[in-house]
Structure formats: C-alpha cells, structure tokens
Design a protein around this motif. Structure first.
Motif, PDB file in Angstrom:
ATOM      1  N   THR A  89       0.830  -1.212   0.000  1.00  0.00           N
ATOM      2  CA  THR A  89       0.000   0.000   0.000  1.00  0.00           C
ATOM      3  C   THR A  89       0.860   1.256   0.000  1.00  0.00           C
ATOM      4  O   THR A  89       0.557   2.233  -0.702  1.00  0.00           O
ATOM      5  CB  THR A  89      -0.934  -0.003   1.217  1.00  0.00           C
ATOM      6  N   ALA A  90       1.953   1.241   0.785  1.00  0.00           N
ATOM      7  CA  ALA A  90       2.836   2.408   0.828  1.00  0.00           C
ATOM      8  C   ALA A  90       3.477   2.661  -0.528  1.00  0.00           C
ATOM      9  O   ALA A  90       3.560   3.812  -0.984  1.00  0.00           O
ATOM     10  CB  ALA A  90       3.911   2.196   1.890  1.00  0.00           C
ATOM     11  N   MET A 140       0.806   4.129  -2.859  1.00  0.00           N
ATOM     12  CA  MET A 140       0.433   5.505  -2.563  1.00  0.00           C
ATOM     13  C   MET A 140       1.574   6.474  -2.850  1.00  0.00           C
ATOM     14  O   MET A 140       1.332   7.630  -3.221  1.00  0.00           O
ATOM     15  CB  MET A 140       0.004   5.630  -1.097  1.00  0.00           C
ATOM     16  N   THR A 197      -0.259   9.077  -5.244  1.00  0.00           N
ATOM     17  CA  THR A 197      -0.631  10.364  -4.647  1.00  0.00           C
ATOM     18  C   THR A 197       0.002  11.552  -5.364  1.00  0.00           C
ATOM     19  O   THR A 197      -0.719  12.464  -5.801  1.00  0.00           O
ATOM     20  CB  THR A 197      -0.289  10.374  -3.152  1.00  0.00           C
ATOM     21  N   THR A 232      -7.680  10.596  -1.038  1.00  0.00           N
ATOM     22  CA  THR A 232      -6.476   9.809  -0.735  1.00  0.00           C
ATOM     23  C   THR A 232      -6.791   8.652   0.201  1.00  0.00           C
ATOM     24  O   THR A 232      -6.320   7.522   0.009  1.00  0.00           O
ATOM     25  CB  THR A 232      -5.404  10.720  -0.112  1.00  0.00           C
ATOM     26  N   LEU A 233      -7.605   8.908   1.222  1.00  0.00           N
ATOM     27  CA  LEU A 233      -7.976   7.828   2.145  1.00  0.00           C
ATOM     28  C   LEU A 233      -8.828   6.776   1.449  1.00  0.00           C
ATOM     29  O   LEU A 233      -8.710   5.576   1.730  1.00  0.00           O
ATOM     30  CB  LEU A 233      -8.717   8.404   3.343  1.00  0.00           C
ATOM     31  N   ILE A 264      -6.427   4.686  -0.363  1.00  0.00           N
ATOM     32  CA  ILE A 264      -5.733   3.762   0.540  1.00  0.00           C
ATOM     33  C   ILE A 264      -6.616   2.557   0.842  1.00  0.00           C
ATOM     34  O   ILE A 264      -6.138   1.406   0.856  1.00  0.00           O
ATOM     35  CB  ILE A 264      -5.328   4.497   1.834  1.00  0.00           C
ATOM     36  N   SER A 265      -7.891   2.795   1.088  1.00  0.00           N
ATOM     37  CA  SER A 265      -8.815   1.678   1.328  1.00  0.00           C
ATOM     38  C   SER A 265      -8.882   0.762   0.111  1.00  0.00           C
ATOM     39  O   SER A 265      -8.939  -0.462   0.248  1.00  0.00           O
ATOM     40  CB  SER A 265     -10.212   2.222   1.657  1.00  0.00           C
ATOM     41  N   ILE A 297      -5.661  -1.310   0.091  1.00  0.00           N
ATOM     42  CA  ILE A 297      -5.646  -2.348   1.121  1.00  0.00           C
ATOM     43  C   ILE A 297      -6.531  -3.513   0.723  1.00  0.00           C
ATOM     44  O   ILE A 297      -6.219  -4.678   0.997  1.00  0.00           O
ATOM     45  CB  ILE A 297      -6.100  -1.738   2.469  1.00  0.00           C
ATOM     46  N   THR A 331     -10.442  -0.320   7.688  1.00  0.00           N
ATOM     47  CA  THR A 331     -11.138   0.505   6.699  1.00  0.00           C
ATOM     48  C   THR A 331     -12.088   1.489   7.372  1.00  0.00           C
ATOM     49  O   THR A 331     -12.188   2.659   6.969  1.00  0.00           O
ATOM     50  CB  THR A 331     -11.919  -0.394   5.727  1.00  0.00           C
ATOM     51  N   LEU A 353     -10.057   4.342   8.721  1.00  0.00           N
ATOM     52  CA  LEU A 353      -9.644   5.279   7.676  1.00  0.00           C
ATOM     53  C   LEU A 353     -10.797   6.189   7.268  1.00  0.00           C
ATOM     54  O   LEU A 353     -10.614   7.395   7.056  1.00  0.00           O
ATOM     55  CB  LEU A 353      -9.117   4.506   6.463  1.00  0.00           C
TER      56      LEU A 353
END
Length: 457
Positions: A236-237, A240, A244, A370-371, A374-375, A378, A438, A441
């Motif tokens: 995930t990192a 992003m 991003t 952005t969140l 991320i979800s 994930i 989730t 987040l």
C-alpha cells in the motif's frame, strides 16, 4: 402461472389503472383546480394499490411455498425411501427434488411417483398464488377507483407510501451492514476461542495449515498475522507513493494549466483507466512489470524476486492514479472562483495561488480521496496474487515476495471448506481486522473533512 408472469400482469394492470384513475379524476370535476390533488396522484394511488399487494404476496409466497411443500413431502415420505438415503430425510427430499426438476433420472418407481407428487404440489401452489394475485389486482383496482373522488387527497397517501419505501430501503441497508458485521464477528470469536488474540495480532509466523488427524505431521498451524500486516502496508505504501503525487499533480495540471481541448480528451482517458478490471492490471504486473524489474535488478547487481512487493505496488499505484486524480480535480473545481480571483488580484502568481489558496481550500476533498484510495489499495487482491505471490514473509525489502490480508482470505476459503477449523475461521478474523482498519480510515477522513471545511467555508 409463473411468478414473473404474475408480476408482469400486475404491472400492466397497474399502468392501465393509472390512466383510468387519472381520467376518472378529471371527469368528476369541471376544472383541475377543484381536485385536492393532481390527476397523476390519483393514478399513482391506483397503481400502488394494484401492484404493491401483489408484490407482497409474491414475496411471502417465495419464502413459504418451498417450506410448505417440503413439510408435506416429508409427511408423505415412505420409510423405504428414507432408508435408501441412509436415514437422512433431507437427502431423500433432495433426490426427489432433483428428479422432479429433471436434473437426474431415477429408475425407482417410488421415487418417480414422489417426484410427480412434488410437481403437483408446486403446480397447485402456483395456481393458488395466481388466484390470490388476480383477486388482489381486482380488489385493489376496485378500491382505488372507489377512493378516486375530488375530496380525497391522494397526494398525501402517495407521499406517505414513498416515505415508507425510502425508510424501508434505508433500514435494509443498515440491517445488511449489521448482518455482515455480526456474521464476521461471530466467526471471528470462534477463531479467537481456538487461537489467542495476542498470537494473532503479534505473532511473527503465518502458517495456517492445521492437522486434520492427531498423528498428522507438519500441520500444527501458526496464526501470527504480523507478516500479513507488514506485506499489506508495504504494498500500500509503494502504491500511494506513486499514485498520490502523480494523481494530485495531474489534477492540478488539468484544472489550472491544461487547455480546454486537452482537458476534454485527457479526463475521459483517465476515467477509462479506472474502469479496467483489476485482473488485467494483474496480468500486466505479472507478465511485463515483474520481469522488467527482475532483469533491471540483475543488470545493476540487485536480487529482485520474480514476484515482488515492488511490482505489485507499482501497478497498484498506476491503477489508483485515476481515482486520486478525479477526486482531487473535483475538489479543486469546487473551490469558489472568488478565492482564486482574489489571490490573483492581490498580485500572487498562479503557482502561489495554487499552493496558498486552492490546495488548502480543497484539502478536505483531496484527503478524502487519498484515504479512499488507501482503502482501495488495502482491499486489492488480484494484483497481489499475480505479482507479489502468496509467501507470508516478514520483510521491509520491496524486492522480495510478500502477501496481504485479502490474498490470505481468498486462499483460506478456496475449495470445499468446513467452517469448524482454525484455518478456515482465520479468514473471518482477517476480515474483521480489515473492516476495522477501513472503518478507521473512513472515520479519519470524515474528521479531516469536517475540520478543514469549517475553516474555509
């Protein structure tokens, strides 16, 4: 008649009654202003009284008819047929049902006779339902026409029904969420009865193969989920870190710098990327990106696995770029034009206006997008399966193979599984953990949005 046929007849009759009731309302007065509702409200009231009772009947009939037929067949089952099914009544009924529907062919005359009896009961059930449905259609049409008069406020009745329908829809949505959470939570509690929660949350080894027999070797089972958390966060990192900045800069360029002709072409193309199935991205990662990274690593003296977190993260980042770009562009577009014009009027450059005015004002939408991204990262599965592998390695090296929580959930539930072992129940514990993350987040995103929205509105 089949349920679909009954429903079609009810809808057609309801539409016919809509026009009949509307015309009747108009004919009963000289001017429409004399009515206490519009003619369409009387028509809608008549349509509802024709269609809704039939829908309710079909719903109740679909839930109860099969059970009633099974109960009747169970009373009629001879002992010999039950004995042939090893004393299992459900198995005997299933065999009769298969013969009745033509799935299998039986040479046993007793089974054939019972299958014929089953079909007769089903036909009788359909006939009863059809009769009740036709009676409800006629009764609803007669009642609605009787109520169609100038003094009747049909609008209030129609609006009450619509409000009740909306309330029912929202209640179903809430109850569905509660049911999902409850089902996952109950199975997760069963898992934590067999495996300590501390081992699951802080254990460093993930090997969910459990022994089926007491003398089986190599099936002790280790349920430390830290390697799964680490793999999920690593991929995930990486995703992003790519998605991003690229997505945000794309949104800034399209919103502030790009000509209108270029924007009208580029934005739909980005939306197309968001609609590509994830399995296509997985093929791209496995067949193109992973071999390129491996060959490049070998050329510069690095050891890069054929399935690596870097390959999965790169392709996942490409997949997420349209999501961040689109949401950020919408957030920038929503900023009041007066804020931008005021900044430029005071002598600020375009870049200063973007950094000091537009981005802070659009921050809630950007953070929310952005969140959400991320979800999405994930919860991604196919790209990780095809590009990162299934190895639960506890490592921070992006060149090695890792796995994620969602991939292990799929792996644990593949094939015929009995939901009574720690191996299968581990999937529900992972699902509960994923749900909590989730949810956290989303809560964080709402908090950020509310905080900064108060500041800039």
């Amino acid at each position: 008649m089949q349920p679909l046929t009954i429903l079609i007849i009810a809808v057609l009759c309801g539409n016919a009654m809509y026009f009949v009731a509307s015309r009747r309302a108009i004919a009963m007065v000289d001017h429409r202003k004399s009515l206490r509702a519009l003619p369409g409200h009387y028509g809608a009231y008549s349509l509802l009284w024709v269609v809704v009772p039939v829908l309710a009947l079909l719903l109740v009939w679909s839930m109860l008819s099969s059970r009633v037929i099974d109960m009747q067949m169970q009373r009629d089952l001879p002992d010999a047929v039950v004995a042939q099914a090893a004393g299992n009544v459900s198995l005997a009924l299933n065999e009769i049902r298969n013969v009745a529907t033509g799935v299998v062919v039986s040479q046993d005359p007793e089974i054939v006779a019972l299958a014929s009896r089953f079909n007769e009961l089903k036909e009788a059930s359909r006939n009863i339902a059809s009769g009740f449905a036709l009676a409800l259609i006629l009764a609803g049409a007669a009642f609605s026409l009787w109520r169609t008069e100038p003094r009747f406020t049909a609008r209030h009745s129609v609006e009450r029904f619509i409000r009740a329908l909306l309330f029912l829809a929202s209640t179903i949505a809430v109850l569905t969420t509660v049911g999902i959470v409850a089902s996952v939570l109950i199975e997760a509690i069963r898992f934590f009865d067999a495996v300590p929660m501390t081992e699951f949350l802080f254990g460093l080894e993930w090997s969910p193969q459990t022994a089926i027999r007491a003398d089986q070797v190599g099936g002790s089972g280790s349920f430390g989920a830290v390697p799964l958390f680490a793999g999920t966060l690593l991929i995930t990192a990486i995703a992003m870190l790519i998605a991003t900045p690229v997505g945000l800069m794309t949104a800034i360029y399209l919103n502030e710098y790009a000509p209108e002709s270029f924007r009208t072409v580029a934005k739909p193309l980005l939306e197309v990327l968001a609609g590509i199935p994830t399995v296509v991205y997985g093929f791209f990662a496995a067949l193109t990106v992973a071999p390129l990274l491996r060959d490049f690593g070998n050329a510069i003296g690095l050891s890069v696995a054929s399935e690596s977190a870097l390959a999965a993260g790169l392709v996942m980042g490409i997949m997420i770029i349209p999501l961040i770009s689109s949401l950020s562009d919408d957030a920038l577009t929503a900023v009041p034009r007066t804020m931008k014009d005021g900044s430029l009027a005071l002598g600020a450059t375009r870049s200063e206006t973007i950094k000091q005015v537009l981005l802070p004002a659009a921050l809630p939408g950007i953070v929310g997008g952005t969140l959400l991204a991320i979800s999405r990262a994930i919860g991604e599965t196919m790209i990780v399966v095809m590009a990162a592998g299934l190895s639960a390695n506890l490592t921070a090296n992006p060149f090695e193979a890792v796995t994620t929580v969602t991939v292990q959930i799929v792996t644990l539930l593949v094939g015929d599984q009995e939901f009574d072992s720690a191996k299968t129940l581990a999937a529900f514990a992972l699902g509960l953990l994923l749900f909590v993350v989730t949810l956290g987040l989303n809560a964080l995103g709402l908090r950020v949005v509310r905080k900064y929205r108060e500041q800039y509105e």
